[in-house]
Design a protein around this motif. Structure first.
Motif, mmCIF file in Angstrom:
data_model
loop_
_atom_site.group_PDB
_atom_site.id
_atom_site.type_symbol
_atom_site.label_atom_id
_atom_site.label_comp_id
_atom_site.label_asym_id
_atom_site.label_seq_id
_atom_site.Cartn_x
_atom_site.Cartn_y
_atom_site.Cartn_z
ATOM 1 N N VAL A 1 17.624 0.031 -2.666
ATOM 2 C CA VAL A 1 17.255 -1.010 -1.275
ATOM 3 C C VAL A 1 18.210 -1.031 -0.221
ATOM 4 N N LEU A 2 18.028 -0.957 0.724
ATOM 5 C CA LEU A 2 18.564 -1.307 1.954
ATOM 6 C C LEU A 2 18.357 -2.828 2.093
ATOM 7 N N LYS A 3 19.485 -3.534 2.292
ATOM 8 C CA LYS A 3 18.872 -4.891 2.796
ATOM 9 C C LYS A 3 19.327 -5.011 4.548
ATOM 10 N N GLU A 4 18.429 -5.993 4.361
ATOM 11 C CA GLU A 4 18.416 -6.090 5.766
ATOM 12 C C GLU A 4 18.045 -5.009 6.712
ATOM 13 N N TRP A 5 17.443 -4.132 6.789
ATOM 14 C CA TRP A 5 17.492 -2.310 7.043
ATOM 15 C C TRP A 5 16.488 -2.190 8.609
ATOM 16 N N LEU A 6 15.394 -3.154 8.995
ATOM 17 C CA LEU A 6 14.081 -3.211 9.174
ATOM 18 C C LEU A 6 14.370 -4.760 10.441
ATOM 19 N N HIS A 7 14.374 -4.635 11.865
ATOM 20 C CA HIS A 7 14.328 -5.974 12.260
ATOM 21 C C HIS A 7 12.885 -6.404 12.740
ATOM 22 N N ALA A 8 12.100 -7.118 12.225
ATOM 23 C CA ALA A 8 11.195 -7.841 12.119
ATOM 24 C C ALA A 8 10.498 -9.263 12.259
ATOM 25 N N GLY A 9 10.185 -9.383 13.870
ATOM 26 C CA GLY A 9 10.083 -10.616 14.514
ATOM 27 C C GLY A 9 11.649 -10.779 14.320
ATOM 28 N N LYS A 10 11.477 -11.715 14.264
ATOM 29 C CA LYS A 10 13.464 -12.907 14.488
ATOM 30 C C LYS A 10 13.763 -12.430 13.400
ATOM 31 N N GLY A 11 13.902 -12.045 12.142
ATOM 32 C CA GLY A 11 14.569 -11.583 11.259
ATOM 33 C C GLY A 11 14.653 -9.958 10.927
ATOM 34 N N TYR A 12 15.202 -9.868 9.714
ATOM 35 C CA TYR A 12 15.191 -8.175 8.940
ATOM 36 C C TYR A 12 14.478 -8.473 8.047
ATOM 37 N N LYS A 13 14.309 -7.276 7.297
ATOM 38 C CA LYS A 13 13.701 -6.866 5.410
ATOM 39 C C LYS A 13 14.198 -5.660 4.877
ATOM 40 N N ASP A 14 14.307 -6.526 3.747
ATOM 41 C CA ASP A 14 15.232 -4.885 3.275
ATOM 42 C C ASP A 14 13.652 -4.137 2.934
ATOM 43 N N VAL A 15 14.482 -2.499 2.837
ATOM 44 C CA VAL A 15 13.300 -0.840 3.054
ATOM 45 C C VAL A 15 14.108 -1.033 1.485
ATOM 46 N N ILE A 16 13.061 -0.460 0.614
ATOM 47 C CA ILE A 16 13.494 0.363 -0.739
ATOM 48 C C ILE A 16 12.838 1.916 -0.306
ATOM 49 N N MET A 17 14.485 2.069 -1.033
ATOM 50 C CA MET A 17 14.499 3.723 -0.954
ATOM 51 C C MET A 17 13.736 4.527 -2.221
ATOM 52 N N MET A 18 12.645 5.384 -1.885
ATOM 53 C CA MET A 18 12.166 6.160 -2.844
ATOM 54 C C MET A 18 12.697 7.507 -2.975
ATOM 55 N N GLN A 19 11.702 8.741 -3.603
ATOM 56 C CA GLN A 19 12.482 9.547 -4.415
ATOM 57 C C GLN A 19 11.537 10.701 -5.015
ATOM 58 N N ALA B 1 0.627 -1.122 -0.386
ATOM 59 C CA ALA B 1 -0.103 0.115 0.173
ATOM 60 C C ALA B 1 0.376 0.928 -0.497
ATOM 61 N N SER B 2 1.626 1.509 0.841
ATOM 62 C CA SER B 2 3.633 2.650 0.804
ATOM 63 C C SER B 2 3.941 2.554 -0.519
ATOM 64 N N LEU B 3 4.172 1.434 -0.838
ATOM 65 C CA LEU B 3 5.152 1.191 -1.753
ATOM 66 C C LEU B 3 3.813 1.955 -3.546
ATOM 67 N N GLN B 4 2.502 1.821 -3.468
ATOM 68 C CA GLN B 4 1.563 2.252 -4.495
ATOM 69 C C GLN B 4 1.396 4.148 -4.073
ATOM 70 N N LEU B 5 1.459 3.762 -2.877
ATOM 71 C CA LEU B 5 1.117 5.684 -2.584
ATOM 72 C C LEU B 5 1.914 6.406 -2.629
ATOM 73 N N PHE B 6 3.203 5.648 -2.565
ATOM 74 C CA PHE B 6 4.442 7.079 -3.130
ATOM 75 C C PHE B 6 4.720 6.975 -4.763
ATOM 76 N N SER B 7 4.380 6.022 -5.369
ATOM 77 C CA SER B 7 4.336 5.569 -6.732
ATOM 78 C C SER B 7 3.463 6.367 -7.198
ATOM 79 N N SER B 8 2.439 6.592 -6.762
ATOM 80 C CA SER B 8 2.007 7.740 -7.425
ATOM 81 C C SER B 8 1.187 8.797 -7.149
ATOM 82 N N CYS B 9 2.346 9.336 -6.090
ATOM 83 C CA CYS B 9 2.549 10.201 -5.597
ATOM 84 C C CYS B 9 4.219 10.991 -6.549
ATOM 85 N N GLY B 10 4.625 10.562 -7.605
ATOM 86 C CA GLY B 10 5.485 11.404 -8.327
ATOM 87 C C GLY B 10 6.795 10.203 -8.111
#
Length: 177
Positions: free
Chosen positions: A155-173, A140-149
């Motif tokens: 990609v920031l690899k393993e950027w956020l701690h999520a439960g027992k692991g890590y997840k990537d983050v998409i950098m958008m500008q 939903a957030s990826l679509q939101l930011f894309s729709s607004c230009g």
């Protein structure tokens, strides 16, 4: 509505934080769905939020951040917040964060708020660019930011701690050309 009015459209307006926003901020800041993307490890107290409200100058140049409340025009109901954080005047860029109360999601309010914020940042504050770091699984957030230009720029690899692991983050500008 004024032709050159910023921070307002026919359904919502963005305004500075007021003391009466304490309870909605408390609810939002302490909601588990927002913990993953924040860097805070303990809940906010009402005292801390009250101090923030009282001490903020609501000036992106002084505070290096700007928090605005998203308000539904039809009933003046606060439905979320939108921020510019990590503002660096020398480079004229800052990070965008947005949170909408669950009841009001998927109604177009977030896109309206993001467009208003971008217009204000680029045309009034004369910022060069805004960016957002979005968890890779937050469609939903990826679509939101894309729709607004906003466009993916890395990609920031393993950027956020999520439960027992890590997840990537998409950098958008979004660059103001």
């Amino acid at each position: 509505m004024e032709k050159n009015a910023y921070l307002t459209d026919d359904r919502i307006y963005l305004r500075a934080v007021e003391p009466e926003d304490l309870e909605v901020m408390y609810e939002m800041e302490n909601h588990p769905s927002f913990w993953e993307i924040s860097s805070f490890t303990v809940p906010y107290s009402r005292y801390t939020l009250k101090e923030y409200i009282l001490n903020s100058q609501n000036d992106v140049f002084a505070d290096k951040q700007l928090r605005l409340m998203i308000v539904r025009r039809e009933d003046d109901k606060v439905i979320g917040t939108i921020d510019i954080t990590d503002y660096i005047p020398l480079h004229a860029h800052g990070a965008v964060g947005i949170a909408v109360l669950e009841t009001y999601r998927r109604e177009g309010y977030a896109a309206r708020a993001l467009r208003l914020l971008c217009e204000y940042a680029f045309n009034f504050l004369d910022m060069k660019q805004l960016y957002a770091n979005v968890p890779i699984d937050n469609e939903a957030s990826l679509q939101l930011f894309s729709s607004c230009g906003f466009v993916e720029c890395g990609v920031l690899k393993e950027w956020l701690h999520a439960g027992k692991g890590y997840k990537d983050v998409i950098m958008m500008q979004c660059i103001n050309n």
